[in-house]
Design an enzyme around this catalytic site. Structure first.
Site, PDB file in Angstrom:
ATOM      1  N   HIS A   1      54.909  38.024  28.519  1.00  0.00           N
ATOM      2  CA  HIS A   1      54.291  38.498  27.271  1.00  0.00           C
ATOM      3  C   HIS A   1      54.876  37.699  26.122  1.00  0.00           C
ATOM      4  O   HIS A   1      56.059  37.380  26.122  1.00  0.00           O
ATOM      5  CB  HIS A   1      54.608  39.986  27.038  1.00  0.00           C
TER       6      HIS A   1
ATOM      7  N   PHE B   1      41.765  48.886  31.970  1.00  0.00           N
ATOM      8  CA  PHE B   1      42.939  48.517  32.771  1.00  0.00           C
ATOM      9  C   PHE B   1      44.243  49.116  32.234  1.00  0.00           C
ATOM     10  O   PHE B   1      45.318  48.825  32.750  1.00  0.00           O
ATOM     11  CB  PHE B   1      43.071  46.990  32.853  1.00  0.00           C
TER      12      PHE B   1
ATOM     13  N   GLU C   1      57.391  44.496  17.650  1.00  0.00           N
ATOM     14  CA  GLU C   1      57.805  44.445  19.061  1.00  0.00           C
ATOM     15  C   GLU C   1      59.301  44.177  19.190  1.00  0.00           C
ATOM     16  O   GLU C   1      59.968  44.769  20.049  1.00  0.00           O
ATOM     17  CB  GLU C   1      56.995  43.369  19.787  1.00  0.00           C
TER      18      GLU C   1
ATOM     19  N   ARG D   1      51.886  30.542  32.620  1.00  0.00           N
ATOM     20  CA  ARG D   1      50.917  31.333  33.392  1.00  0.00           C
ATOM     21  C   ARG D   1      50.176  30.480  34.420  1.00  0.00           C
ATOM     22  O   ARG D   1      49.869  30.954  35.510  1.00  0.00           O
ATOM     23  CB  ARG D   1      49.971  32.039  32.433  1.00  0.00           C
TER      24      ARG D   1
ATOM     25  N   LYS E   1      57.691  39.566  32.901  1.00  0.00           N
ATOM     26  CA  LYS E   1      57.063  40.761  33.464  1.00  0.00           C
ATOM     27  C   LYS E   1      57.418  40.969  34.946  1.00  0.00           C
ATOM     28  O   LYS E   1      57.903  40.040  35.621  1.00  0.00           O
ATOM     29  CB  LYS E   1      55.547  40.632  33.300  1.00  0.00           C
TER      30      LYS E   1
ATOM     31  N   ARG F   1      53.114  31.159  22.504  1.00  0.00           N
ATOM     32  CA  ARG F   1      51.770  31.449  23.028  1.00  0.00           C
ATOM     33  C   ARG F   1      51.214  30.207  23.751  1.00  0.00           C
ATOM     34  O   ARG F   1      50.585  30.322  24.807  1.00  0.00           O
ATOM     35  CB  ARG F   1      50.812  31.872  21.908  1.00  0.00           C
TER      36      ARG F   1
ATOM     37  N   ASN G   1      50.574  38.480  34.970  1.00  0.00           N
ATOM     38  CA  ASN G   1      50.584  37.134  34.408  1.00  0.00           C
ATOM     39  C   ASN G   1      51.934  36.704  33.845  1.00  0.00           C
ATOM     40  O   ASN G   1      52.010  35.868  32.950  1.00  0.00           O
ATOM     41  CB  ASN G   1      49.441  36.973  33.396  1.00  0.00           C
TER      42      ASN G   1
ATOM     43  N   TYR H   1      51.902  48.789  24.687  1.00  0.00           N
ATOM     44  CA  TYR H   1      50.515  48.345  24.882  1.00  0.00           C
ATOM     45  C   TYR H   1      49.497  49.305  24.264  1.00  0.00           C
ATOM     46  O   TYR H   1      48.322  49.299  24.654  1.00  0.00           O
ATOM     47  CB  TYR H   1      50.238  48.141  26.375  1.00  0.00           C
TER      48      TYR H   1
END
Ligand code: ADP
Ligand code: MG
Length: 140
Positions: free
Chosen positions: A117, A59, A128, A104, A11, A87, A114, A51
């Site tokens: 993704h 947010f 995705e 993270r 990100k 993850r 963070n 998203y």
């Protein structure tokens, strides 16, 4: 147990701090293989679609702006149980709750900024990956 593919995004907060290589090193030190990768600038439409699940969260607009604030690196990672392995390597969404040694915990600035993704299910991974890569761009 099966070989899976998952979508990863490095990100903007990480890209801006020149952490692409450091994050790739953590990915490659796990049993995940990068089978597709490109640096792109998301369009607003792409970020909103990506998203869309969070569109009613307070947010959402800020998250979309954050994802547009610099280029990102999108990747397809492949390996045994790749979705859950990645993850776990990423750590909790909130870096203050992320386990030691996770991406993270080490790199994220905040619950929003963070650093990475990762798809959260097999269905999400399929959708995705298809949003960013055609089959012939993925070379396992
Ligand atoms: P994850 O990325 O761990 O799957 P979510 O799917 O819940 O987390 O959220 C998607 C992204 O939205 C997060 O990675 C983060 O960038 C942002 N986000 C989540 N919760 C918040 C929050 N409370 N405030 C700001 N941004 C958030
Ligand atoms: Mg998520």
């Amino acid at each position: 147990m099966a070989i899976e593919r998952t979508l990863s995004i490095i990100k903007p907060d990480a890209i801006k701090r020149n952490l692409t290589g450091a994050i790739i090193t953590l990915i490659e030190n796990s049993d995940l293989h990068i089978v597709a990768q490109k640096r792109i600038r998301l369009t607003k439409e792409q970020a909103k679609t990506f998203y869309a699940f969070h569109k009613d969260r307070p947010f959402f607009d800020e998250l979309v702006d954050f994802m547009l604030s610099s280029p990102v690196v999108v990747q397809v990672l492949e390996g045994e149980s790749a979705i859950s392995v990645y993850r776990n390597l990423m750590g909790d969404t909130d870096p203050t709750r992320a386990a030691d040694g996770t991406i993270r915990k080490v790199f994220a600035k905040s619950i929003e900024e963070n650093s990475v993704h990762g798809s959260d299910s097999a269905i999400a991974a399929r959708v995705e990956i298809a949003q960013f890569f055609s089959d012939n761009e993925i070379v396992g």
